[in-house]
Motif scaffolding. Sequence first.
Motif, short mmCIF file in Angstrom:
data_model
loop_
_atom_site.label_atom_id
_atom_site.label_comp_id
_atom_site.label_asym_id
_atom_site.label_seq_id
_atom_site.Cartn_x
_atom_site.Cartn_y
_atom_site.Cartn_z
N GLY A 1 -1.43 6.23 5.03
CA GLY A 1 -2.94 6.18 4.78
C GLY A 1 -3.65 5.88 6.03
N GLU A 2 -4.92 5.54 5.71
CA GLU A 2 -5.89 5.40 6.77
C GLU A 2 -6.03 3.56 7.11
OE1 GLU A 2 -7.40 7.61 8.81
OE2 GLU A 2 -6.03 9.01 7.44
N LEU A 3 -6.58 3.26 8.24
CA LEU A 3 -6.81 1.96 8.40
C LEU A 3 -8.28 1.87 8.58
CD1 LEU A 3 -4.52 1.36 11.76
CD2 LEU A 3 -3.86 0.91 9.43
N ALA A 4 -8.62 0.64 7.69
CA ALA A 4 -10.17 0.36 7.63
C ALA A 4 -10.33 -1.19 8.33
CB ALA A 4 -10.36 0.45 6.22
N PHE A 5 -11.27 -1.37 8.95
CA PHE A 5 -11.22 -2.62 9.58
C PHE A 5 -12.32 -3.47 8.88
CE2 PHE A 5 -8.72 -0.46 12.17
CZ PHE A 5 -7.67 -1.40 12.89
N ASP A 6 -12.17 -4.45 8.45
CA ASP A 6 -13.38 -5.35 7.75
C ASP A 6 -14.04 -6.24 8.80
OD1 ASP A 6 -14.98 -6.72 6.34
OD2 ASP A 6 -13.67 -7.63 4.70
N ALA A 7 -15.05 -5.88 9.45
CA ALA A 7 -15.73 -6.70 10.36
C ALA A 7 -16.45 -7.98 10.19
CB ALA A 7 -16.57 -5.87 11.36
N SER A 8 -16.65 -8.15 8.74
CA SER A 8 -17.11 -9.44 8.00
C SER A 8 -16.02 -10.50 8.22
CB SER A 8 -17.53 -9.04 6.79
OG SER A 8 -16.57 -8.95 5.59
N SER B 1 -4.59 5.03 -0.23
CA SER B 1 -5.20 5.97 0.79
C SER B 1 -5.49 5.26 1.96
CB SER B 1 -6.47 6.54 0.26
OG SER B 1 -7.39 5.76 -0.24
N SER B 2 -5.80 3.93 2.05
CA SER B 2 -6.20 3.19 3.17
C SER B 2 -5.67 1.70 3.04
CB SER B 2 -7.81 3.13 3.49
OG SER B 2 -8.47 2.43 2.18
N VAL B 3 -5.70 0.89 4.00
CA VAL B 3 -5.26 -0.30 4.10
C VAL B 3 -6.35 -1.30 4.96
CG1 VAL B 3 -3.71 -2.26 4.98
CG2 VAL B 3 -2.83 -0.21 3.78
N VAL B 4 -6.95 -2.07 4.35
CA VAL B 4 -8.07 -2.87 5.11
C VAL B 4 -7.47 -4.09 5.97
CG1 VAL B 4 -9.96 -4.72 4.67
CG2 VAL B 4 -9.50 -2.70 3.04
N VAL B 5 -7.86 -4.16 7.02
CA VAL B 5 -7.19 -5.12 8.18
C VAL B 5 -8.61 -6.00 8.39
CG1 VAL B 5 -6.53 -5.34 10.45
CG2 VAL B 5 -5.74 -3.48 9.07
N TRP B 6 -8.19 -7.04 8.30
CA TRP B 6 -9.37 -8.18 8.44
C TRP B 6 -9.99 -8.20 9.99
CZ3 TRP B 6 -8.28 -13.72 5.76
CH2 TRP B 6 -8.11 -13.19 4.17
N GLY B 7 -10.95 -8.22 10.30
CA GLY B 7 -11.66 -8.39 11.62
C GLY B 7 -11.84 -6.91 12.19
N SER B 8 -12.45 -7.03 13.36
CA SER B 8 -12.88 -6.04 13.97
C SER B 8 -11.74 -4.94 14.56
CB SER B 8 -13.72 -6.13 15.08
OG SER B 8 -13.19 -6.68 16.23
N GLY B 9 -10.46 -5.50 15.02
CA GLY B 9 -9.58 -4.87 15.54
C GLY B 9 -9.27 -4.96 16.79
N THR B 10 -10.57 -5.46 17.55
CA THR B 10 -10.67 -5.45 18.97
C THR B 10 -10.11 -6.77 19.40
OG1 THR B 10 -12.74 -6.56 18.81
CG2 THR B 10 -12.62 -4.18 18.90
N PRO B 11 -9.83 -7.92 18.92
CA PRO B 11 -9.17 -9.05 19.74
C PRO B 11 -7.76 -8.91 20.16
CG PRO B 11 -10.19 -9.93 17.70
CD PRO B 11 -10.19 -8.07 17.42
N ALA C 1 0.92 -1.23 -0.13
CA ALA C 1 0.13 -0.05 -0.02
C ALA C 1 0.96 1.31 0.00
CB ALA C 1 -0.78 -0.15 1.23
N LYS C 2 1.95 1.11 0.89
CA LYS C 2 2.91 2.18 0.71
C LYS C 2 3.40 2.55 -0.78
CE LYS C 2 7.23 3.47 2.69
NZ LYS C 2 8.43 3.18 3.51
N LEU C 3 4.03 1.63 -1.31
CA LEU C 3 4.61 1.70 -2.68
C LEU C 3 3.54 2.07 -3.66
CD1 LEU C 3 6.66 -1.61 -3.05
CD2 LEU C 3 7.26 0.61 -2.31
N ASN C 4 2.16 1.81 -3.51
CA ASN C 4 0.97 2.05 -4.30
C ASN C 4 0.61 3.37 -4.31
OD1 ASN C 4 1.44 -0.31 -5.77
ND2 ASN C 4 0.02 -1.30 -4.42
N ASN C 5 1.09 4.11 -3.05
CA ASN C 5 0.38 5.38 -2.57
C ASN C 5 -1.21 5.23 -2.07
OD1 ASN C 5 2.70 7.09 -2.63
ND2 ASN C 5 2.67 6.97 -4.66
#
Length: 319
Positions: free
Chosen positions: A266-273, A195-205, A189-193
């Motif tokens: 960029g930003e962090l986006a969490f995919d809770a699905s 705007s965000s990266v999707v992180v799997w899950g809710s981020g809470t575990p 994502a850094k190399l591609n500039n």
Amino acid sequence: MRRIYVAGHRGMVGSGLVRQLMQAGGVEVITRTHAELDLTNQQAVADFFATESIDEVYLAAARVGGIFANNTYPADFIYDNLMIECNVIHQAYQAGVTKLLLLGSSCIYPKAVSQPMSEEALLTDVLEPTNEPYAIAKIAGIKLCESYNRQHGVDYRSVMPTNLYGENDNFHPENSHVIPAMMRRFHEAKLNNDSSVVVWGSGTPMREFLHVNDMAAASIYVMDLDTETYQSHTQAMLSHINVGTGVDCTIRELAESLKQVIGFEGELAFDASKPDGAPRKLMNVERLAQLGWRANISLLEGLEQTYAWFLEHQNDYRK
């Protein structure tokens, strides 16, 4: 000179064991690639032990992967790991090997176990469904070691690490564990500039992470303990020992640390699905601490070392 067989020497932990054993010196390290020795082949493993005069075994070979891989290939995970453990442990015994160390996983503990997870929690409740086949195989490995100790008087020990990471990890974006998968995703994502990266899950575990160099050091330390000292801090010679840092963080905190280390802006986006897995996995490492060993590499230091290694080897992961 002791002849030490490291099964799985090309893997992350196995390669760490080989590095540290060779640095210490005074031993002959024996290795075989999968092409040279298929550990799921009983006759091939029997022939190997019958001819190699092995003194000690580090059983680090396994089929491993993250949530996606465990969900997608459950039959492969349970079959391959059971076969590897049965073949190596039994044939080691048949060949007169009296010292063996099995490397397991923290997923052996129940999903709803109280935190931090102590060794006594094994088999007290149901397992996390997403990696149950792998966990059952690793539990079977512990019980194989215990049973051979009881029946045959050998000294087969087991260490259960928390989540591991470091050089020689698998950096596949889907079939790897959380740190290497996220590290590669953030790097690209850094190399591609992006705007965000999707992180799997809710981020809470919450998860605990141990650098592979610490894991290798702990494994050698436990293997080299004299029998009296080892048994005095375990449930006789039947027990396994947790290996970890005793410190955990949320997946969101991990993502923030990776973002900092990699320099992604960029930003962090969490995919809770996507599945979260167990809500928390923290090891109780007091038993190992009482035996005289504690982890030395902090998470941030370990991430920096791992990213530096990844940058040197990233062409190996371009597919």
